[in-house]
Design an enzyme around this catalytic site. Sequence first.
Site, PDB file in Angstrom:
ATOM      1  N   GLY A 122      -6.486   1.066   6.409  1.00  0.00           N
ATOM      2  CA  GLY A 122      -5.894  -0.256   6.171  1.00  0.00           C
ATOM      3  C   GLY A 122      -6.842  -1.385   6.548  1.00  0.00           C
ATOM      4  O   GLY A 122      -6.969  -2.380   5.818  1.00  0.00           O
ATOM      5  N   CYS A 123      -7.519  -1.242   7.694  1.00  0.00           N
ATOM      6  CA  CYS A 123      -8.475  -2.278   8.137  1.00  0.00           C
ATOM      7  C   CYS A 123      -9.608  -2.406   7.121  1.00  0.00           C
ATOM      8  O   CYS A 123     -10.042  -3.513   6.773  1.00  0.00           O
ATOM      9  CB  CYS A 123      -9.089  -1.884   9.486  1.00  0.00           C
ATOM     10  SG  CYS A 123      -7.887  -1.695  10.814  1.00  0.00           S
ATOM     11  N   GLY A 157      -8.544   4.239   9.899  1.00  0.00           N
ATOM     12  CA  GLY A 157      -9.150   2.948   9.543  1.00  0.00           C
ATOM     13  C   GLY A 157      -8.969   2.522   8.096  1.00  0.00           C
ATOM     14  O   GLY A 157      -9.546   1.506   7.675  1.00  0.00           O
ATOM     15  N   THR A 177      -8.840   9.941   7.954  1.00  0.00           N
ATOM     16  CA  THR A 177      -8.493   8.689   7.273  1.00  0.00           C
ATOM     17  C   THR A 177      -8.270   7.547   8.267  1.00  0.00           C
ATOM     18  O   THR A 177      -7.596   6.573   7.940  1.00  0.00           O
ATOM     19  CB  THR A 177      -7.208   8.867   6.443  1.00  0.00           C
ATOM     20  OG1 THR A 177      -6.185   9.352   7.328  1.00  0.00           O
ATOM     21  CG2 THR A 177      -7.383   9.832   5.289  1.00  0.00           C
ATOM     22  N   LYS A 186       0.849  -1.201   0.000  1.00  0.00           N
ATOM     23  CA  LYS A 186       0.000   0.000   0.000  1.00  0.00           C
ATOM     24  C   LYS A 186       0.879   1.244   0.000  1.00  0.00           C
ATOM     25  O   LYS A 186       1.684   1.431   0.903  1.00  0.00           O
ATOM     26  CB  LYS A 186      -0.902  -0.002   1.238  1.00  0.00           C
ATOM     27  CG  LYS A 186      -1.857  -1.181   1.295  1.00  0.00           C
ATOM     28  CD  LYS A 186      -2.689  -1.198   2.553  1.00  0.00           C
ATOM     29  CE  LYS A 186      -1.898  -1.424   3.800  1.00  0.00           C
ATOM     30  NZ  LYS A 186      -2.725  -1.744   4.996  1.00  0.00           N
TER      31      LYS A 186
HETATM   32  N1  LIG Z   1      -5.466  10.401   1.204  1.00  0.00           N
HETATM   33  C1  LIG Z   1      -5.747   9.307   0.522  1.00  0.00           C
HETATM   34  N2  LIG Z   1      -6.523   9.387  -0.589  1.00  0.00           N
HETATM   35  C2  LIG Z   1      -6.819   8.287  -1.310  1.00  0.00           C
HETATM   36  N3  LIG Z   1      -6.408   7.044  -0.977  1.00  0.00           N
HETATM   37  C3  LIG Z   1      -5.634   6.885   0.131  1.00  0.00           C
HETATM   38  C4  LIG Z   1      -5.271   8.009   0.931  1.00  0.00           C
HETATM   39  N4  LIG Z   1      -4.523   7.546   1.980  1.00  0.00           N
HETATM   40  C5  LIG Z   1      -4.432   6.206   1.835  1.00  0.00           C
HETATM   41  N5  LIG Z   1      -5.081   5.801   0.704  1.00  0.00           N
HETATM   42  C6  LIG Z   1      -5.283   4.418   0.252  1.00  0.00           C
HETATM   43  O1  LIG Z   1      -5.893   3.721   1.353  1.00  0.00           O
HETATM   44  C7  LIG Z   1      -5.494   2.365   1.368  1.00  0.00           C
HETATM   45  C8  LIG Z   1      -4.866   2.034   2.718  1.00  0.00           C
HETATM   46  O2  LIG Z   1      -3.528   2.505   2.688  1.00  0.00           O
HETATM   47  P1  LIG Z   1      -2.728   3.072   3.922  1.00  0.00           P
HETATM   48  O3  LIG Z   1      -3.410   4.289   4.448  1.00  0.00           O
HETATM   49  O4  LIG Z   1      -1.328   3.199   3.461  1.00  0.00           O
HETATM   50  O5  LIG Z   1      -2.892   1.870   4.965  1.00  0.00           O
HETATM   51  P2  LIG Z   1      -2.732   1.857   6.553  1.00  0.00           P
HETATM   52  O6  LIG Z   1      -4.038   2.330   7.133  1.00  0.00           O
HETATM   53  O7  LIG Z   1      -2.438   0.431   6.826  1.00  0.00           O
HETATM   54  O8  LIG Z   1      -1.608   2.797   6.892  1.00  0.00           O
HETATM   55  C9  LIG Z   1      -4.547   2.209   0.176  1.00  0.00           C
HETATM   56  O9  LIG Z   1      -5.307   1.767  -0.939  1.00  0.00           O
HETATM   57  C10 LIG Z   1      -4.013   3.614  -0.035  1.00  0.00           C
HETATM   58  O10 LIG Z   1      -3.530   3.835  -1.351  1.00  0.00           O
HETATM   59  C1  LIG Z   2      -7.667  -2.016  17.120  1.00  0.00           C
HETATM   60  C2  LIG Z   2      -6.951  -1.427  15.966  1.00  0.00           C
HETATM   61  N1  LIG Z   2      -6.584  -2.212  14.946  1.00  0.00           N
HETATM   62  C3  LIG Z   2      -5.929  -1.697  13.882  1.00  0.00           C
HETATM   63  C4  LIG Z   2      -5.630  -0.347  13.832  1.00  0.00           C
HETATM   64  C5  LIG Z   2      -4.886   0.246  12.658  1.00  0.00           C
HETATM   65  O1  LIG Z   2      -5.829   0.539  11.733  1.00  0.00           O
HETATM   66  P1  LIG Z   2      -5.581   1.200  10.316  1.00  0.00           P
HETATM   67  O2  LIG Z   2      -6.694   0.808   9.437  1.00  0.00           O
HETATM   68  O3  LIG Z   2      -4.199   0.910   9.850  1.00  0.00           O
HETATM   69  O4  LIG Z   2      -5.818   2.699  10.640  1.00  0.00           O
HETATM   70  P2  LIG Z   2      -4.938   3.778  11.346  1.00  0.00           P
HETATM   71  O5  LIG Z   2      -4.662   3.428  12.748  1.00  0.00           O
HETATM   72  O6  LIG Z   2      -3.699   3.822  10.513  1.00  0.00           O
HETATM   73  O7  LIG Z   2      -5.797   4.983  11.225  1.00  0.00           O
HETATM   74  C6  LIG Z   2      -6.042   0.447  14.902  1.00  0.00           C
HETATM   75  N2  LIG Z   2      -5.798   1.781  14.909  1.00  0.00           N
HETATM   76  N3  LIG Z   2      -6.701  -0.110  15.971  1.00  0.00           N
END
Ligand SMILES: Nc1ncnc2c1ncn2[C@@H]1O[C@H](COP(=O)(O)OP(=O)(O)O)[C@@H](O)[C@H]1O
Ligand SMILES: Cc1ncc(COP(=O)(O)OP(=O)(O)O)c(N)n1
Length: 269
Positions: free
Chosen positions: A214-215, A212, A210, A179
């Site tokens: 990744g989940c 959540g 933003t 990602k």
């Molecule tokens: N600001 C954004 N606008 C559009 N897509 C996003 C944005 N931030 C993250 N993404 C997308 O959201 C998904 C989760 O990615 P990411 O945020 O890197 O995961 P995580 O929550 O595990 O850090 C991916 O498909 C990424 O390309």
């Molecule tokens: C209980 C719990 N599990 C996973 C996460 C991480 O979630 P994610 O979708 O990667 O979102 P962010 O934390 O990056 O906003 C979490 N925070 N809590």
Amino acid sequence: MPIRTAVPPRVLTVAGSDSGGGAGIQADLKTMLALGVHGMSVLTAVTAQNSLGVQGTWELPVDAVRAQYRSVVDDIGVQAVKTGMLASAALVETVAELLAGTDAPVVVDPVGVSKHGDALLAAEALDSVRTKLLPVATVATPNLDEVAQLTGVQVADEDGMRRAAEEILAFGPRWALIKGGHLPGEAVDLLTDGSAEHWLRAPRYDNRHTHGTGCTLASAIASGLALGQDVPTAVEGAKAYVTGAIRAGFALGGGIGPVDHGWRTRAAD
Ligand SMILES: Nc1ncnc2c1ncn2[C@@H]1O[C@H](COP(=O)(O)OP(=O)(O)O)[C@@H](O)[C@H]1O
Ligand SMILES: Cc1ncc(COP(=O)(O)OP(=O)(O)O)c(N)n1
């Protein structure tokens, strides 16, 4: 109205609870509802969490995790599984051992750290993720921080994402979805099984809310797989769903608000 006889596919999330409702089990179950599957949960840990960060974490005993898994799988059955926060080496190893016995596709989101920088996995559990959990994954979905933790590769561009995918695939998952959400510019992800390369591109929405992402993406992939889609199709559908949810993310509390899991059914403002 006649009584319904067909049942939706069942998807299991094995993850931690986010009391604020934006990530973790809560995000997973909302995603599953939005995508038309029956969501079920094995809770691994409880977090006290809100838009400002994680204020506390409590792991569940491995026996509680095992018992939840057996209750769901032995009676109800699953068509796909997603894993999220697993907190400790003992929990990672327990979950990996349970999943080694399933025929259902498994989406592993190797959750390490929250957006606020709070640790959701003990450092000493990384090796268990590499050697026990990733080998049972159909799709592994690390973000760039998780790539760095697991492989040491610091990704700065699309070539780096290719290198990261090779390193993640070497641990044994059938597919790697790297990602690129943490890179500037377009929101680009790379899906590959080592031969085919699928680049997924979406506009980057300049939305602070933003929590959540990744989940939500990993649960949406598991939902697509449970509906019978192949991996590239499930990932493409999941990317479209998470992109819409990010675009519609809203302010809650004083910090980073959640993505909107209900964006497809909510009337536009
Ligand atoms: N600001 C954004 N606008 C559009 N897509 C996003 C944005 N931030 C993250 N993404 C997308 O959201 C998904 C989760 O990615 P990411 O945020 O890197 O995961 P995580 O929550 O595990 O850090 C991916 O498909 C990424 O390309
Ligand atoms: C209980 C719990 N599990 C996973 C996460 C991480 O979630 P994610 O979708 O990667 O979102 P962010 O934390 O990056 O906003 C979490 N925070 N809590």
